[in-house]
Scaffold this active site. Structure first.
Site, PDB file in Angstrom:
ATOM      1  CD  GLU A 147      38.508  38.368  31.778  1.00  0.00           C
ATOM      2  OE1 GLU A 147      38.539  38.990  31.319  1.00  0.00           O
ATOM      3  OE2 GLU A 147      39.782  37.021  30.928  1.00  0.00           O
ATOM      4  CG  ASP A 163      42.972  35.458  31.370  1.00  0.00           C
ATOM      5  OD1 ASP A 163      42.411  36.561  31.638  1.00  0.00           O
ATOM      6  OD2 ASP A 163      43.586  35.475  29.858  1.00  0.00           O
TER       7      ASP A 163
END
Length: 605
Positions: free
Chosen positions: A296, A259
């Site tokens: 990401e 993330d």
């Protein structure tokens, strides 16, 4: 150094915790009988104890300095939630029966992102596993699971997790997740797990009581930054690298989605991400199975995915937000927030060819130049989508694309993503046009935190032309409203969309020019709103035609040599379209007639 509890069998367990600033640390066992065991200090601030009479159900706390008691930062299970004691897990006491599983190669992956709590009415691993045959029939081959690390309460996106090693108790805990992964592999589905190494949630976050896990040198949008480059950062890195190994070894996941790596602040000569890649590569080599890391990142910096020998971090792939933004802005006409940088057909054309749209051009949203050229990187290093948890859930009202555009537009979006030259990803329910929103929801117990989340959520949308009266994240109805309604799959329009998605996925896998991500893509803009995407192949190429306009268009096109035969047309009545206007075959220089928002696939005859 392996931190946490490690059950050795025969009632023997080793406990290890990093607490360099304390003069004494004990482990207090609560079950099966209460006992306090002093721990031995090791170099670099680690403490350890070998304890007998401990079994898989044993619960424990660490006692710091003889007074402060806290759960284990590397707890594998928190059956009573984030404030309760930790529980020992016997990872050997599970029959995996997946010795022959070799995984899915990255370049063949078709991802399906799901949130365990809202994917089914029950919101558990068991109920999610019951849907795997459906996913297999749809045509995906990899499940991307939003974070499952223990978070406060029973409902959360997972990015407020505070025990990175523990499996959320309300989903089914460690055994539930193992059974889910085992079932996925039995169905031929890989599992990519979302992990968060840029911050921890606020409630139940006791890491700072143990050691300097955080730093004031940087700030993240979500709170204190993790200490990856200051004093004591070696042991912080050990904690998170060990976490990655934990998911691969104890839960047999095939990949990790990292993330927001742009919020991992690290100015060291050898960044944490590079060290993480080294560790995972070493594990891949020793296990004989390739394990993947997918990032990401909103940096548009190819350093993230460039090989280490070329000066990059060496991460296997990354989400490509630019592809989404370019497509979304064209399909919806939205121009607020970061969409102000998008909305032009040539931008989508560039993304089809290169990945990033912004490769050091001026960004009005950022008020500076942004990005680096990405055409050098292989196509399989980019994951593309028309929807995901962020792009849906970070809207004020959590609207899916199905609530923003027409049925014809949904089909066009599906074709653009699934038959793109990149790795496609679907967001749960999009394949049949799910109508439930995906809202932001929490179940905190701290009243001040609850109010802060409500306020912050409203302020977050100040740059967007959206309602400011957003649904209350803490209200249980916000969570319930976000659950999928699978009965929609059987209704006429929804079932037609499902069949259309399934056909696209079948064509992607069965057509040589579409089956693997490829860089040799030629994209041309015809007129102002039509894209022609040529995907050549030695066994016969493919042509994608996209009318990115609400109007019917007739344009003059010069096609690659050969006769092109139509394979799929989103306007066909079979897909509940208005009826096709494109001819069954095209050749040379010809006039092309397309319905509004029309998507079509042609193959060389």
């Amino acid at each position: 150094m392996m931190v946490g509890s490690r059950y050795l069998g025969d009632g023997k367990c080793t406990f290890c915790v990093w607490a360099p600033l304390w003069e004494s640390v004990d482990v207090r066992l609560l079950r099966p009988k209460e006992v306090v065991v002093p721990m031995k200090r090791l170099p670099f601030g680690y403490w350890t104890a070998d304890v007998e009479g401990v079994y898989g159900c044993a619960r424990y706390l660490y006692r710091l300095g003889g007074e402060v008691e806290r759960p284990d930062p590397a707890s594998h299970f928190q059956p009573q939630g984030v404030h309760g004691p930790s529980q020992v897990v016997d990872h050997k006491d599970f029959n995996w029966d997946d010795e022959d599983w070799r995984g899915i190669p990255l370049e063949e992956m078709i991802l399906y992102e799901l949130h365990v709590g809202t994917f089914t009415r029950q919101g558990t691993f068991v109920s999610a596993a019951n849907e795997l045959a459906y996913l297999k029939d749809l045509g995906v081959n990899a499940v991307s699971v939003m974070p499952i690390a223990q978070f406060p309460g029973e409902r959360n996106w997972g990015y407020d997790g505070v025990y990175p090693y523990a499996v959320q108790s309300s989903y089914g805990g460690p055994s539930g997740f193992k059974e889910f992964v085992k079932a996925c592999h039995a169905h031929g589905l890989a599992v990519v797990l979302d992990v968060v190494y840029n911050h921890l949630g606020p409630e139940g976050n006791y890491l700072a009581d143990f050691a300097p896990y955080f730093t004031d040198k940087y700030k993240t949008p979500w709170g204190s930054a993790i200490n990856f480059d200051g004093a004591y950062s070696d042991e912080v890195r050990n904690f998170f690298i060990g976490n990655a190994i934990h998911w691969f070894c104890h839960y047999h996941v095939d990949g990790l989605r990292l993330d927001a790596v742009h919020a991992i602040y690290d100015a060291s000569a050898k960044p944490f991400l590079e060290e993480l890649v080294e560790a995972v590569e070493e594990l891949s080599e020793s296990s004989g199975r390739k394990l993947y890391l997918i990032a990401e990142s909103d940096l548009n910096d190819v350093k993230v995915i460039r090989p280490r020998e070329l000066g990059g971090f060496g991460i296997d792939a990354q989400w490509c937000d630019d592809f989404h933004h370019a497509l979304h802005a064209l399909l919806t006409g939205e121009k607020h927030g970061y969409y102000v940088d998008f909305g032009k057909v040539p931008q989508l054309a560039k993304s089809f060819e290169e990945g990033y749209v912004y490769t050091w051009e001026y960004s009005a949203f950022r008020r500076r130049h942004h990005g680096s050229p990405s055409k050098e990187r292989p196509a399989h290093q980019f994951v593309v989508f028309s929807q995901n948890h962020d792009q849906v859930g970070n809207r004020a009202m959590g609207e899916r694309l199905s609530a923003l555009v027409s049925f014809e537009v949904l089909k066009l979006a599906a074709g653009a993503v699934i038959l793109s030259p990149y790795i496609p990803m679907l967001f749960m329910g999009e394949e049949y046009g799910e109508t439930s929103p995906f809202l932001y929801f929490t179940s905190h117990s701290d009243t001040d935190l609850i109010e802060a989340v409500r306020k912050g959520r409203t302020e977050e949308f100040a740059g967007f032309d959206w309602p400011v009266d957003v649904p209350d994240p803490q209200d249980a109805s916000t969570f319930e409203t976000s659950k999928l309604k699978p009965h929609l799959r059987e209704e006429r329009v929804h079932h037609a969309l499902f069949r259309y998605y399934r056909e696209l996925l079948h064509l992607r896998k069965s057509t040589p020019s579409l089956s693997l991500p490829m860089r040799n893509v030629a994209v041309s803009t015809i007129g102002e709103r039509v894209l022609l995407v040529h995907r050549p192949h030695k066994m016969g190429g493919s042509l994608l035609l996209l009318n990115l306009s609400p109007d019917p268009l007739e344009v003059e096109a010069t096609l690659p040599p050969g006769e092109w035969v139509k394979v799929l047309d989103s306007s066909e009545e079979e897909w509940l379209g208005p009826g096709a206007s494109l001819t069954c075959s095209l050749k040379g220089k010809t006039r092309v007639s397309m319905r509004p928002w029309n998507f079509a696939l042609y193959r060389i005859s």
